[in-house]
Design an enzyme around this catalytic site. Sequence first.
Site, mmCIF file in Angstrom:
data_model
loop_
_atom_site.group_PDB
_atom_site.id
_atom_site.type_symbol
_atom_site.label_atom_id
_atom_site.label_comp_id
_atom_site.label_asym_id
_atom_site.label_seq_id
_atom_site.Cartn_x
_atom_site.Cartn_y
_atom_site.Cartn_z
ATOM 1 N N SER A 118 0.852 -1.185 0.000
ATOM 2 C CA SER A 118 0.000 0.000 0.000
ATOM 3 C C SER A 118 0.891 1.239 0.000
ATOM 4 C CB SER A 118 -0.894 0.000 1.243
ATOM 5 O OG SER A 118 -1.507 1.257 1.450
ATOM 6 N N TYR A 157 -1.881 -1.122 10.309
ATOM 7 C CA TYR A 157 -2.023 -1.348 8.864
ATOM 8 C C TYR A 157 -0.777 -0.857 8.135
ATOM 9 C CZ TYR A 157 -3.945 -1.080 4.137
ATOM 10 O OH TYR A 157 -4.162 -1.232 2.785
#
Length: 263
Positions: free
Chosen positions: A143, A156
């Site tokens: 990401s 995350y």
Amino acid sequence: MSQASPQSVVVTGGGRGIGAALARAYAAPGVTLLLIGRDAERLAGTAEECRARGAAVETAAVDVIDAEGLAKVLLAFDAGHPVDLLIANAGVSGGLQDGRRMETFQSAQRQIRVNLEGAVATATPLIEPMRARGRGQIVLMSSLAALQPIGDTAAYSASKAGILVWGEALADFLAADGVGVSVVCPGFVTSDMSARYLGPKPFEMSADDAAALIRRRLTRGHELIAFPWQMVAAIRVGRLLPRRLLRFILGRVPVTIAADKYG
């Protein structure tokens, strides 16, 4: 076998979002797909879409944190259809508790286990078979949060940064063996996970557009696939700023994240 035309493809998190879009992007006559995920119904829906495009499709309802069960499924499929392309895409996100209290340890642990450990558990069983064949491509879904951590999603961000670092090291390890490794760092892509993020989503793109971009860059042999370019450029500039100034800027962005879901 060129990277443009793999005949045996595995996708985890294949029931929704980028995973389902990538499965559709590679589905074609002569291609055999293995779609892995927790939601059998979602997998079945993606499988039907891929069969309509001419691909043969197998599905397996397995959680990527079940390393033993996952390895059995992967190795059994590889024995019949030597894998050309493995896409470790399954992932989850988390978020702060009500009142902007820190996310729970259980939430953080789940993200690290699914995102980072799950990616390692997905790739590891097929590394030696690919090395023995002298070909193959491993794709790890990270990401942009790996390039610019986000305070409200610390676990995350950490899990995705771990994928990036592990993927870079794995690429170095496999460089002489004919096996490629690419790490994908998307920005906002329309999906169930993206829908949970209630802040601004600059340059958000559809899952199918993201999958098409990823496939093009994999075909060209890119080891780091980060997009959209506008966000990547902004992150690079931001990393040059003093940390306190960058923190001030990022702190002005309102972020709300709903209850987590499996991706």
